[in-house]
Design a protein around this motif. Structure first.
Motif, PDB file in Angstrom:
ATOM      1  N   LEU A  51     -13.240  -0.644  -8.850  1.00 18.42           N
ATOM      2  CA  LEU A  51     -12.955  -2.109  -8.788  1.00 18.42           C
ATOM      3  C   LEU A  51     -11.293  -1.912  -8.416  1.00 18.42           C
ATOM      4  N   GLY A  52     -10.605  -1.223  -9.151  1.00 19.60           N
ATOM      5  CA  GLY A  52      -9.232  -1.147  -8.917  1.00 19.60           C
ATOM      6  C   GLY A  52      -8.760  -0.177  -7.585  1.00 19.60           C
ATOM      7  N   LEU A  53      -9.500   0.704  -7.328  1.00 20.29           N
ATOM      8  CA  LEU A  53      -9.295   1.086  -6.036  1.00 20.29           C
ATOM      9  C   LEU A  53      -9.429   0.424  -4.834  1.00 20.29           C
ATOM     10  N   ASP A  58      -7.471  -2.869  -0.639  1.00 16.72           N
ATOM     11  CA  ASP A  58      -7.355  -4.247   0.363  1.00 16.72           C
ATOM     12  C   ASP A  58      -6.130  -4.987   0.049  1.00 16.72           C
ATOM     13  N   SER A  59      -5.627  -4.945  -1.280  1.00 17.16           N
ATOM     14  CA  SER A  59      -4.238  -5.640  -1.187  1.00 17.16           C
ATOM     15  C   SER A  59      -3.068  -5.216  -0.409  1.00 17.16           C
ATOM     16  N   LYS A  88      -0.594   7.602  -0.741  1.00 13.44           N
ATOM     17  CA  LYS A  88       0.483   7.472  -1.864  1.00 13.44           C
ATOM     18  C   LYS A  88       0.720   6.085  -2.378  1.00 13.44           C
ATOM     19  N   GLU A  89       1.011   5.270  -1.578  1.00 16.29           N
ATOM     20  CA  GLU A  89       1.552   3.864  -1.683  1.00 16.29           C
ATOM     21  C   GLU A  89       0.151   3.184  -2.537  1.00 16.29           C
ATOM     22  N   VAL A  90      -0.929   3.393  -1.965  1.00 17.87           N
ATOM     23  CA  VAL A  90      -2.014   2.730  -2.647  1.00 17.87           C
ATOM     24  C   VAL A  90      -2.110   3.505  -4.119  1.00 17.87           C
ATOM     25  N   GLN A  91      -2.087   4.746  -4.039  1.00 17.26           N
ATOM     26  CA  GLN A  91      -2.272   5.471  -5.448  1.00 17.26           C
ATOM     27  C   GLN A  91      -1.088   4.781  -6.578  1.00 17.26           C
ATOM     28  N   ASN A  92       0.033   4.484  -6.193  1.00 17.84           N
ATOM     29  CA  ASN A  92       1.069   3.952  -6.876  1.00 17.84           C
ATOM     30  C   ASN A  92       0.735   2.415  -7.425  1.00 17.84           C
TER      31      ASN A  92
END
Length: 116
Positions: A51-53, A58-59, A88-92
């Protein structure tokens, strides 16, 4: 088209309308059902991570940071380093969500200092 100004919080109008309160019961039941289902999963972090991923992806897309699930999974495994700056940005973002979730689980509250 004119843009509307957001009203300052707290709102002066009552938001606890009959319509909202009627929806509250069904929302409460749905959350209770989800809680029951999650407790039956041997490793509930799998659900939270998934869910977090999706939420992070999406955000980030709202901020025009577009990536694929494939890139995010590769970035999480650190395969060949980060090939995509967007991944990388989404991973952060995902890391921040996990950190916040851990703080809430531990302290039962998320403070402004935690966010800062």
């Amino acid at each position: 088209m004119e843009s509307e100004k957001l009203k300052k919080l707290p709102l002066k109008q009552d938001v606890e309308t009959k319509k909202v309160l009627k929806k509250l019961a069904s929302a409460h039941r749905a959350l209770a059902e989800l809680k029951g289902i999650v407790s039956s999963i041997p490793n509930s972090t799998i659900l939270i991570n998934t869910l977090g991923l999706q939420e992070a992806k999406d955000s980030s897309a709202i901020e025009n940071i577009i990536t694929t699930h494939d890139d995010i999974f590769k970035a999480e495994l650190n395969l060949d380093g980060f090939k995509s700056l967007n991944a990388k940005e989404v991973q952060n973002y995902i890391s921040a969500l996990k950190k916040g979730f851990g703080l809430i689980k531990k302290n039962k509250i998320l403070t402004n200092n935690d966010i800062i």
